[in-house]
Design a protein around this motif. Structure first.
Motif, mmCIF file in Angstrom:
data_model
loop_
_atom_site.group_PDB
_atom_site.id
_atom_site.type_symbol
_atom_site.label_atom_id
_atom_site.label_comp_id
_atom_site.label_asym_id
_atom_site.label_seq_id
_atom_site.Cartn_x
_atom_site.Cartn_y
_atom_site.Cartn_z
ATOM 1 N N LYS A 1 41.480 -35.771 42.605
ATOM 2 C CA LYS A 1 42.173 -35.174 41.472
ATOM 3 C C LYS A 1 43.388 -34.381 41.960
ATOM 4 O O LYS A 1 43.475 -34.019 43.134
ATOM 5 C CB LYS A 1 41.259 -34.196 40.715
ATOM 6 C CG LYS A 1 39.848 -34.686 40.491
ATOM 7 C CD LYS A 1 38.982 -33.622 39.836
ATOM 8 C CE LYS A 1 37.520 -33.982 39.928
ATOM 9 N NZ LYS A 1 36.974 -33.812 41.291
ATOM 10 N N GLY B 1 46.176 -31.168 40.224
ATOM 11 C CA GLY B 1 46.529 -30.333 39.082
ATOM 12 C C GLY B 1 46.451 -28.848 39.385
ATOM 13 O O GLY B 1 47.212 -28.053 38.851
ATOM 14 N N GLY C 1 50.915 -30.768 36.148
ATOM 15 C CA GLY C 1 50.783 -32.161 35.742
ATOM 16 C C GLY C 1 52.054 -32.974 35.681
ATOM 17 O O GLY C 1 52.124 -33.962 34.942
ATOM 18 N N LEU D 1 51.633 -35.149 40.666
ATOM 19 C CA LEU D 1 50.469 -36.043 40.709
ATOM 20 C C LEU D 1 50.631 -37.133 41.756
ATOM 21 O O LEU D 1 49.704 -37.420 42.527
ATOM 22 C CB LEU D 1 50.224 -36.660 39.330
ATOM 23 C CG LEU D 1 49.821 -35.696 38.207
ATOM 24 C CD1 LEU D 1 49.584 -36.461 36.912
ATOM 25 C CD2 LEU D 1 48.585 -34.887 38.574
ATOM 26 N N SER E 1 43.812 -36.360 36.363
ATOM 27 C CA SER E 1 44.587 -35.159 36.081
ATOM 28 C C SER E 1 43.562 -34.034 35.929
ATOM 29 O O SER E 1 42.753 -34.044 34.995
ATOM 30 C CB SER E 1 45.395 -35.317 34.790
ATOM 31 O OG SER E 1 45.869 -34.055 34.358
ATOM 32 N N THR F 1 52.447 -36.796 32.030
ATOM 33 C CA THR F 1 51.237 -36.759 32.850
ATOM 34 C C THR F 1 50.479 -38.082 32.766
ATOM 35 O O THR F 1 50.079 -38.657 33.791
ATOM 36 C CB THR F 1 50.332 -35.592 32.411
ATOM 37 O OG1 THR F 1 51.068 -34.361 32.522
ATOM 38 C CG2 THR F 1 49.088 -35.503 33.277
ATOM 39 N N LEU G 1 49.733 -41.290 35.536
ATOM 40 C CA LEU G 1 48.446 -41.945 35.799
ATOM 41 C C LEU G 1 48.581 -43.465 35.653
ATOM 42 O O LEU G 1 48.059 -44.230 36.475
ATOM 43 C CB LEU G 1 47.369 -41.420 34.844
ATOM 44 C CG LEU G 1 46.990 -39.932 34.973
ATOM 45 C CD1 LEU G 1 45.851 -39.596 34.019
ATOM 46 C CD2 LEU G 1 46.612 -39.558 36.399
ATOM 47 N N ILE H 1 40.638 -37.736 33.176
ATOM 48 C CA ILE H 1 41.123 -36.364 33.005
ATOM 49 C C ILE H 1 39.945 -35.413 33.171
ATOM 50 O O ILE H 1 38.782 -35.820 33.098
ATOM 51 C CB ILE H 1 41.794 -36.147 31.626
ATOM 52 C CG1 ILE H 1 40.815 -36.482 30.485
ATOM 53 C CG2 ILE H 1 43.065 -36.982 31.506
ATOM 54 C CD1 ILE H 1 41.373 -36.219 29.094
#
Length: 331
Positions: A98, A100, A112, A117, A138, A150, A154, A168
Motif C-alpha cells: 500500500k 498513502g 494519494g 502512489l 491506496s 488517485t 491505480l 483501497i
C-alpha cells in the motif's frame, strides 16, 4: 540456497473465499506484517512465522510501504524470505502492499497523488525484489487530491503490469462507492477494501459492507482481534508487558480497557468455551460470518498465535441463539 520445502498438505485444511465478484480467492486467514517483521525484530522469527503460515495454507501476505519499524523494513524482510525460501512458490502467493501514509520528506512522500502512489510502489517492488504485486492499495483517502487522480493512478499501475488487482483502505462508504464507480469506468474493477472490523469496532456494518456488495468488491478485515483485546491476554486484567500497558502504543492503552470492556470480554470468552473455541477463534469466526468478508488479517509475534488463529476455521458456523447472545453482550 534454500532447503525449505513447503508442506504437501498446505491446501488441505485452509478455506479459500472468492473476493467480491472477481476470479481471485483469498485464504480465510491472511498474515499481516504491520508489526514484528521490521529490522528491529528477530529475522529468524519473522521467517519462521512466514514459512509456517504458508505450510498452513496462508497464501496471502499483506504489507505496506511504511510497515516496520523502521519504515520499509517489513518489505525488505519479506523480500529476503521470498528470494531465499519462497522464490519457487511465487505463483502460489498473493502479495499486497500500500501507499498513502508518510514515507519520505517533501510534498510527494505521502497521500494519494499519482506521483506518490507510483513512486512508492516502485520503491516497494525494489525492496521486495518483485516484478509485480498481486494487490496494490491506496492506503487512505486524500482530501486534497481528486479521487479521479488517485483511482487513475491505480488503473495505470495495473496497465503497467506492476499490480494484478487494486484496492483501497480506510475509505468511508460514500468514498468507496465513488472509487468503485471511477475504477469501473476506467476498466479496472476495484477488488477489495481493507477495513478495520471486529466485535469492538463495527463501523463497516453502517453502509460500507453494503457499498462493497453493490459494487462487487470484497472486504478484508484488519485488527479483527481489536489489538489483542479479543484474546486470552486480557481475561485476567491488563498484563504489565501488554500493548495496552505500554505508554508508547498509539493504538491501545490502559484507558481503552475499561471494567465494562473487560466484563464483555469475559462473557464472550464463556460463549467461546461453550463452542470449544478460544476467544480469538470466536472473534475471527464472527467477522468471517459476513458474506462480504473474504479474509481476516491476523498479526502475530509467535508461530503459536498463527496456529491458534487458524483453528477458527474448524468452527465457523453460528446458531441463532449464539449470535443473539453475542449481540446482547456487544450492545
Amino acid at each position: 540456497m534454500s532447503h525449505y520445502q513447503a508442506s504437501e498438505q498446505r491446501y488441505e485444511t485452509m478455506r479459500y473465499n472468492r473476493c467480491g465478484h472477481s476470479g481471485l480467492k483469498l485464504p480465510a486467514v491472511s498474515l499481516g506484517m504491520w508489526h514484528n517483521f521490521g529490522d528491529v525484530d528477530v529475522y529468524a522469527n519473522a521467517k519462521a512465522m512466514m514459512l509456517r503460515s504458508f505450510d498452513l495454507g496462508i497464501t496471502h501476505f499483506d504489507l505496506a510501504n511504511n510497515y516496520g519499524p523502521s519504515a520499509g523494513s517489513a518489505e525488505e524482510t519479506f523480500g529476503k524470505v521470498i528470494s531465499r525460501e519462497l522464490k519457487s512458490y511465487r505463483d502460489e502467493l498473493i502479495v499486497s502492499t500500500k501507499a498513502g501514509y508518510y514515507m519520505w520528506p517533501g510534498p510527494y512522500g505521502e497521500w494519494g497523488s499519482r506521483k506518490n502512489l507510483i513512486s512508492s510502489l516502485d520503491q516497494s517492488l525494489t525492496r521486495m525484489g518483485l516484478d509485480y504485486v498481486d494487490i496494490f492499495y491506496s492506503h487512505r483517502p486524500d482530501p486534497e487530491t481528486p479521487l479521479e487522480e488517485t483511482m487513475g493512478a491505480l488503473d495505470q499501475i495495473v496497465r503497467q503490469g506492476k499490480a494484478l488487482y487494486v484496492g483501497i483502505s480506510n475509505y468511508n462508504a460514500e468514498q468507496t462507492r465513488e472509487a468503485i464507480a471511477i475504477l469501473k469506468r476506467l476498466g479496472t474493477p476495484m477488488l477489495i477494501h481493507q477495513a478495520t472490523y471486529s466485535m469492538m469496532n463495527r463501523w463497516v456494518e453502517d453502509g460500507l459492507l453494503d457499498a462493497l456488495e453493490d459494487g462487487g468488491a470484497g472486504c478484508i478485515a484488519f485488527s479483527p482481534l481489536a489489538q489483542g483485546m479479543l484474546t486470552s491476554r486480557y481475561l485476567g486484567g491488563i498484563p504489565v508487558d501488554s500493548r495496552a500497558a505500554s505508554s508508547n502504543s498509539p493504538f491501545l492503552n490502559t484507558k481503552d480497557i475499561t471494567e465494562e470492556k473487560l466484563n464483555r470480554i469475559k462473557r464472550l470468552n464463556e460463549i467461546a468455551a461453550e463452542r470449544g473455541q478460544t476467544l480469538a477463534q470466536l472473534a475471527l469466526a464472527w467477522v468471517l460470518r459476513q458474506k462480504q468478508v473474504a479474509s481476516v488479517l491476523i498479526g502475530a509475534s509467535r508461530i503459536e498465535q498463527i496456529e491458534d488463529n487458524i483453528g477458527a476455521l474448524n468452527h465457523l458456523q453460528f446458531e441463532e441463539g449464539e449470535l443473539s447472545a453475542i449481540e446482547r453482550i456487544l450492545q
